[in-house]
Design a protein around this motif. Sequence first.
Motif, PDB file in Angstrom:
ATOM      1  N   PRO A  19       0.635  -1.421   0.221  1.00  0.00           N
ATOM      2  CA  PRO A  19      -0.209  -0.120   0.112  1.00  0.00           C
ATOM      3  C   PRO A  19       0.831   1.278   0.428  1.00  0.00           C
ATOM      4  N   GLY A  38       3.837   1.175  -1.167  1.00  0.00           N
ATOM      5  CA  GLY A  38       4.671   1.654  -2.120  1.00  0.00           C
ATOM      6  C   GLY A  38       3.404   2.418  -3.737  1.00  0.00           C
ATOM      7  N   GLU A  55      -6.013  -6.005   7.076  1.00  0.00           N
ATOM      8  CA  GLU A  55      -7.422  -6.351   6.515  1.00  0.00           C
ATOM      9  C   GLU A  55      -8.416  -5.470   7.007  1.00  0.00           C
ATOM     10  N   ARG A  97      -6.382  -8.812   1.322  1.00  0.00           N
ATOM     11  CA  ARG A  97      -5.170  -8.446   0.901  1.00  0.00           C
ATOM     12  C   ARG A  97      -4.081  -8.554  -0.337  1.00  0.00           C
ATOM     13  N   LYS A 118      14.846  -7.589  -6.648  1.00  0.00           N
ATOM     14  CA  LYS A 118      14.755  -7.557  -4.230  1.00  0.00           C
ATOM     15  C   LYS A 118      15.547  -6.856  -4.434  1.00  0.00           C
ATOM     16  N   ALA A 151       1.947 -11.743  17.090  1.00  0.00           N
ATOM     17  CA  ALA A 151       0.287 -12.251  16.584  1.00  0.00           C
ATOM     18  C   ALA A 151       0.380 -13.683  16.350  1.00  0.00           C
ATOM     19  N   PHE A 164      -1.858 -15.895  13.711  1.00  0.00           N
ATOM     20  CA  PHE A 164      -3.495 -16.017  12.767  1.00  0.00           C
ATOM     21  C   PHE A 164      -4.326 -16.784  11.292  1.00  0.00           C
ATOM     22  N   PRO A 197      -0.944  -3.317  15.847  1.00  0.00           N
ATOM     23  CA  PRO A 197      -1.917  -3.599  15.437  1.00  0.00           C
ATOM     24  C   PRO A 197      -3.584  -3.407  16.129  1.00  0.00           C
ATOM     25  N   VAL A 245      10.896 -10.764   3.668  1.00  0.00           N
ATOM     26  CA  VAL A 245      11.850 -10.221   2.897  1.00  0.00           C
ATOM     27  C   VAL A 245      13.032 -11.452   2.142  1.00  0.00           C
TER      28      VAL A 245
END
Length: 469
Positions: free
Chosen positions: A12, A14, A43, A107, A129, A190, A192, A310, A462
Amino acid sequence: MKTDVLIIGGGPAGAASAMFLIEQGIKPVILEAHEFPRYHIGESMTGAAGQVVRELGLEAEMFRAGHPVKHGITFYGPNGTSSWFVPVAARDQQGQLCAQTAWQVRRSSFDKMLLDAAVARGATLLRGKALTPIVQDGVVRGAQVRMQDGGVQSIHSEMLLDCSGQGTWLANQGGVTGPKYLGAYDKQIAIFSQVSGAICDQGSTPDMQKGNTLLFYRSKYHWAWFIPLDDETVSVGVVLPAAYFRSKGESKRDFLLRELHELNPELKRRLPEIKLVEDVHAIPNYSHQVKNFGGKGFLCVGDAHRFIDPIFSFGMAGALREAQFAAPAVAAYLGGAGRDLANPFARHQLFCEKGIDIMEDVIDTFWEYPVAFGFCVQDRYPDLMVDMFAGRVYEHEGQPSAVLHAFRDLLRRREERERAYLEPNMDSYSIPIGSRYHPERAAIWEADASTGLTEAWMRMNVAEAPAMA
Ligand SMILES: Cc1cc2nc3c(=O)[nH]c(=O)nc-3n(C[C@H](O)[C@H](O)[C@H](O)COP(=O)(O)OP(=O)(O)OC[C@H]3O[C@@H](n4cnc5c(N)ncnc54)[C@H](O)[C@@H]3O)c2cc1C
């Protein structure tokens, strides 16, 4: 290869940076390590995030794609019977609150939609990369990049935007940005996934809408989210101290399944059977701050320089709004402004930090003083709290609202904040409380690294770029 602006990362931050730059007449190159669509967490949109999407002219596309409409957040207390609701609302031209909605987004498709829109408007997308920045005489001039075919290329730029998210690519290179500090919530983890068959609300009033976010509190730093992604699927996650997760000795999957039924009675009611329809993911140590994230030839946008926690879904709002604020600053720099300054982006940087500081103050007050926080939401400052939950925080730069003053007084950080903003040395505005840097936290990071948690997260975000290893 040469370009005016090279953007590292097509999430988002970038993609939105690219679209706002294009509005300024600048066509950037975006370098993205992953093939989209790809899974990503994050999300639920706040009102401010939804507003940026509208300003990008993508509202019709959001409805066409069928992203659930979010009318607000319901927050359930530990027994699952008490709750409070905060609507998504906008401010009209007279400054009055008015009804508005945001979206919940899967997403993978949302990020692809944003990136496709950036390309359709004139950005060039490269798969590859970023390896190391190219720095000449203290000015960032581009990046060495491993391309999809495995070859290494130099991409030269007048301006580099690091939008690499939690990977914090530029900060990890050392020497270009200031140091990367861990925040207080770095001790959290987190865990999930996504489920089908969950019981969503089905009412007609804003607080009973199917697409709303539900948050469930168990105890300090121990909570869960429930975010509908479509008619069938709900994103569910639990967030808690990493030490608690380790103490259970369970796999991520078993841990999540048990927690979803133990954490809060109302959450259990909504998940009569837990059918996972996505892998179980985990993210530890997500809380960080990069000092001096702008300078000659570079600027970090979004998670690439700061993320707090978050709980109130501030992430995308921060990333999208920073992208919006960065574009005119970058255009001015390309036009020659501030080239003689030690940091041409110092003003922009402080402006962004002040906004995120407000998010931090909201989050810290919630964790430290939940009763006072609930009183502010429900009784004392309901309208101002709607702004806070929307992520309309940058508007308070010149004149902090009454509720923000109240929070800072509770946290005993009002004077520090004010003093720090007057201090021209950007490295001196850190406040040694709340989610700010504590040297001893470095030891926690090391401990998590030794258990493989940090490593796993870095790999996921990454290094795992397919075909780039
Ligand atoms: C547990 C959790 C739950 C969250 N829930 C929410 C929520 O409900 N709502 C919300 O708004 N936010 C949420 N967030 C935050 C949200 O995920 C982020 O704030 C948001 O994704 C930031 O966007 P970004 O563009 O800065 O980074 P990202 O979305 O992470 O995008 C970065 C991109 O850069 C690419 N990249 C990284 N390194 C390189 C490299 N070296 N070369 C090329 N490309 C690279 C990556 O592949 C990625 O596509 C949550 C965060 C966590 C940890």
